[in-house]
Design a protein around this motif. Sequence first.
Motif, PDB file in Angstrom:
ATOM      1  N   GLU A  31      59.771 -28.061  31.154  1.00 62.05           N
ATOM      2  CA  GLU A  31      60.775 -27.097  30.709  1.00 62.05           C
ATOM      3  C   GLU A  31      60.158 -25.719  30.498  1.00 62.05           C
ATOM      4  OE1 GLU A  31      64.549 -25.651  29.915  1.00 62.05           O
ATOM      5  OE2 GLU A  31      63.904 -27.475  30.922  1.00 62.05           O
ATOM      6  N   LEU A  32      58.898 -25.653  30.054  1.00 60.48           N
ATOM      7  CA  LEU A  32      58.220 -24.356  29.959  1.00 60.48           C
ATOM      8  C   LEU A  32      58.135 -23.701  31.338  1.00 60.48           C
ATOM      9  CD1 LEU A  32      55.346 -25.204  27.439  1.00 60.48           C
ATOM     10  CD2 LEU A  32      57.116 -23.461  27.105  1.00 60.48           C
ATOM     11  N   GLU A  33      57.831 -24.500  32.359  1.00 54.73           N
ATOM     12  CA  GLU A  33      57.738 -23.977  33.723  1.00 54.73           C
ATOM     13  C   GLU A  33      59.108 -23.571  34.263  1.00 54.73           C
ATOM     14  OE1 GLU A  33      55.834 -27.340  35.572  1.00 54.73           O
ATOM     15  OE2 GLU A  33      53.835 -26.623  35.059  1.00 54.73           O
ATOM     16  N   ILE A  34      60.085 -24.443  34.112  1.00 55.83           N
ATOM     17  CA  ILE A  34      61.434 -24.180  34.619  1.00 55.83           C
ATOM     18  C   ILE A  34      62.020 -22.940  33.948  1.00 55.83           C
ATOM     19  CG2 ILE A  34      63.817 -25.051  34.606  1.00 55.83           C
ATOM     20  CD1 ILE A  34      62.529 -27.902  34.884  1.00 55.83           C
ATOM     21  N   SER A  35      61.877 -22.858  32.649  1.00 58.19           N
ATOM     22  CA  SER A  35      62.535 -21.778  31.909  1.00 58.19           C
ATOM     23  C   SER A  35      61.992 -20.401  32.271  1.00 58.19           C
ATOM     24  CB  SER A  35      62.466 -22.025  30.399  1.00 58.19           C
ATOM     25  OG  SER A  35      61.137 -21.998  29.941  1.00 58.19           O
ATOM     26  N   VAL A  36      60.710 -20.275  32.510  1.00 61.74           N
ATOM     27  CA  VAL A  36      60.182 -18.957  32.874  1.00 61.74           C
ATOM     28  C   VAL A  36      60.658 -18.564  34.275  1.00 61.74           C
ATOM     29  CG1 VAL A  36      57.902 -19.584  33.824  1.00 61.74           C
ATOM     30  CG2 VAL A  36      58.228 -17.392  32.649  1.00 61.74           C
ATOM     31  N   HIS A  37      60.748 -19.542  35.166  1.00 60.06           N
ATOM     32  CA  HIS A  37      61.287 -19.237  36.501  1.00 60.06           C
ATOM     33  C   HIS A  37      62.755 -18.833  36.405  1.00 60.06           C
ATOM     34  CE1 HIS A  37      57.697 -20.258  38.694  1.00 60.06           C
ATOM     35  NE2 HIS A  37      57.612 -21.396  38.037  1.00 60.06           N
ATOM     36  N   ASN A  38      63.499 -19.518  35.544  1.00 56.33           N
ATOM     37  CA  ASN A  38      64.910 -19.158  35.342  1.00 56.33           C
ATOM     38  C   ASN A  38      65.046 -17.743  34.786  1.00 56.33           C
ATOM     39  OD1 ASN A  38      65.759 -21.658  36.237  1.00 56.33           O
ATOM     40  ND2 ASN A  38      66.075 -22.486  34.192  1.00 56.33           N
ATOM     41  N   VAL A  40      62.919 -15.150  35.087  1.00 59.74           N
ATOM     42  CA  VAL A  40      62.567 -14.164  36.113  1.00 59.74           C
ATOM     43  C   VAL A  40      63.705 -14.028  37.122  1.00 59.74           C
ATOM     44  CG1 VAL A  40      60.978 -13.652  38.022  1.00 59.74           C
ATOM     45  CG2 VAL A  40      60.084 -14.416  35.804  1.00 59.74           C
ATOM     46  N   HIS A  41      64.220 -15.138  37.586  1.00 58.36           N
ATOM     47  CA  HIS A  41      65.320 -15.102  38.554  1.00 58.36           C
ATOM     48  C   HIS A  41      66.547 -14.422  37.948  1.00 58.36           C
ATOM     49  CE1 HIS A  41      67.896 -16.264  41.865  1.00 58.36           C
ATOM     50  NE2 HIS A  41      68.760 -16.738  40.979  1.00 58.36           N
ATOM     51  N   PHE A  42      66.892 -14.787  36.732  1.00 60.30           N
ATOM     52  CA  PHE A  42      68.072 -14.213  36.064  1.00 60.30           C
ATOM     53  C   PHE A  42      67.932 -12.696  35.920  1.00 60.30           C
ATOM     54  CE2 PHE A  42      70.296 -12.816  32.253  1.00 60.30           C
ATOM     55  CZ  PHE A  42      71.585 -13.249  32.517  1.00 60.30           C
ATOM     56  N   VAL A  43      66.796 -12.237  35.418  1.00 61.28           N
ATOM     57  CA  VAL A  43      66.600 -10.802  35.186  1.00 61.28           C
ATOM     58  C   VAL A  43      66.603 -10.029  36.490  1.00 61.28           C
ATOM     59  CG1 VAL A  43      65.000  -9.048  34.293  1.00 61.28           C
ATOM     60  CG2 VAL A  43      65.474 -11.110  32.954  1.00 61.28           C
ATOM     61  N   ARG A  44      66.032 -10.575  37.532  1.00 63.74           N
ATOM     62  CA  ARG A  44      66.006  -9.882  38.826  1.00 63.74           C
ATOM     63  C   ARG A  44      67.412  -9.721  39.418  1.00 63.74           C
ATOM     64  NH1 ARG A  44      61.159  -8.481  40.209  1.00 63.74           N
ATOM     65  NH2 ARG A  44      59.339  -9.754  39.796  1.00 63.74           N
ATOM     66  N   LYS A  63      64.948  -4.152  28.676  1.00 62.94           N
ATOM     67  CA  LYS A  63      63.484  -4.010  28.715  1.00 62.94           C
ATOM     68  C   LYS A  63      62.873  -4.261  27.337  1.00 62.94           C
ATOM     69  CE  LYS A  63      63.124  -0.448  32.303  1.00 62.94           C
ATOM     70  NZ  LYS A  63      62.586   0.910  32.476  1.00 62.94           N
ATOM     71  N   ASP A  64      63.519  -3.736  26.292  1.00 62.95           N
ATOM     72  CA  ASP A  64      63.034  -3.976  24.931  1.00 62.95           C
ATOM     73  C   ASP A  64      63.034  -5.471  24.610  1.00 62.95           C
ATOM     74  OD1 ASP A  64      62.676  -1.264  24.178  1.00 62.95           O
ATOM     75  OD2 ASP A  64      64.759  -1.101  23.513  1.00 62.95           O
ATOM     76  N   ILE A  65      64.073  -6.151  25.038  1.00 62.00           N
ATOM     77  CA  ILE A  65      64.173  -7.587  24.752  1.00 62.00           C
ATOM     78  C   ILE A  65      63.108  -8.359  25.519  1.00 62.00           C
ATOM     79  CG2 ILE A  65      65.635  -9.639  24.964  1.00 62.00           C
ATOM     80  CD1 ILE A  65      68.030  -7.773  24.324  1.00 62.00           C
ATOM     81  N   LEU A  66      62.849  -7.969  26.752  1.00 61.76           N
ATOM     82  CA  LEU A  66      61.766  -8.626  27.495  1.00 61.76           C
ATOM     83  C   LEU A  66      60.428  -8.409  26.793  1.00 61.76           C
ATOM     84  CD1 LEU A  66      62.841  -7.853  31.156  1.00 61.76           C
ATOM     85  CD2 LEU A  66      62.846 -10.084  30.014  1.00 61.76           C
ATOM     86  N   GLN A  67      60.188  -7.205  26.310  1.00 57.38           N
ATOM     87  CA  GLN A  67      58.953  -6.949  25.568  1.00 57.38           C
ATOM     88  C   GLN A  67      58.925  -7.784  24.284  1.00 57.38           C
ATOM     89  OE1 GLN A  67      56.199  -4.768  26.508  1.00 57.38           O
ATOM     90  NE2 GLN A  67      55.397  -6.219  25.012  1.00 57.38           N
ATOM     91  N   LEU A 114      58.172  -8.575  33.750  1.00 55.12           N
ATOM     92  CA  LEU A 114      58.327  -9.941  34.270  1.00 55.12           C
ATOM     93  C   LEU A 114      56.990 -10.540  34.698  1.00 55.12           C
ATOM     94  CD1 LEU A 114      61.662  -9.645  36.268  1.00 55.12           C
ATOM     95  CD2 LEU A 114      61.300 -10.691  34.007  1.00 55.12           C
ATOM     96  N   THR A 115      56.120  -9.724  35.258  1.00 59.73           N
ATOM     97  CA  THR A 115      54.792 -10.213  35.639  1.00 59.73           C
ATOM     98  C   THR A 115      54.003 -10.635  34.407  1.00 59.73           C
ATOM     99  OG1 THR A 115      54.752  -8.855  37.636  1.00 59.73           O
ATOM    100  CG2 THR A 115      52.615  -9.585  36.784  1.00 59.73           C
ATOM    101  N   GLU A 116      54.044  -9.795  33.375  1.00 60.02           N
ATOM    102  CA  GLU A 116      53.332 -10.144  32.148  1.00 60.02           C
ATOM    103  C   GLU A 116      53.918 -11.394  31.507  1.00 60.02           C
ATOM    104  OE1 GLU A 116      51.940  -8.318  27.835  1.00 60.02           O
ATOM    105  OE2 GLU A 116      52.965  -6.999  29.258  1.00 60.02           O
ATOM    106  N   MET A 117      55.245 -11.485  31.458  1.00 60.09           N
ATOM    107  CA  MET A 117      55.882 -12.657  30.862  1.00 60.09           C
ATOM    108  C   MET A 117      55.490 -13.921  31.620  1.00 60.09           C
ATOM    109  SD  MET A 117      57.886 -13.732  28.476  1.00 60.09           S
ATOM    110  CE  MET A 117      58.316 -15.447  28.207  1.00 60.09           C
TER     111      MET A 117
END
Length: 172
Positions: A31-38, A40-44, A63-67, A114-117
């Motif tokens: 789920e850690l792997e799936i959720s980060v891919h989700n 990145v895809h969602f934000v893009r 952007k603030d929320i991603l940070q 997104l790269t950093e996240m």
Amino acid sequence: MKITDITPDEYAPYQEAYIKLVDPSYPLIEELEISVHNLVHFVREIPMDKYDYRYAEGKWTIKDILQHLIDSERIFAYRALRFSRNDTTALPGFDENSYAANAHGDDRSINELLTEMSALRHANIMMFKSFDKEDMLRKGTASGYTVSVRAFGFLLIGHQNHHINVFRERYL
């Protein structure tokens, strides 16, 4: 281990909202792997003109929320590491608004964020993979509440899912 294995004595009462947002279908590492891919895809898929949008005066941008997600991920992971190593020092809370005001998220590109996240999440996946069952069950005190190592892993996911829901409800 899945989210259904977590008990209420492993996290703060206010964190239950995040715990409930974790998909019970997958074990923690998956789920850690799936959720980060989700994420990145969602934000893009968000229109570019929305990245700097504030739905009200003083509210954070996407952007603030991603940070904020990056900062929170680092803090939760640090707490998990400390507790996994049987460090019983009580850890203080953090002021998310102060962090956001000083993080310069709006000055960064979506690609940087997104790269950093993604890099951070992958490092944290490796950290959680290194924990054995005993490590995952260890607990400590953070922000005045008892929290287990494994709960921090699920909180990373639930906190992220919470903010995806905020994006849908208030930004799109």
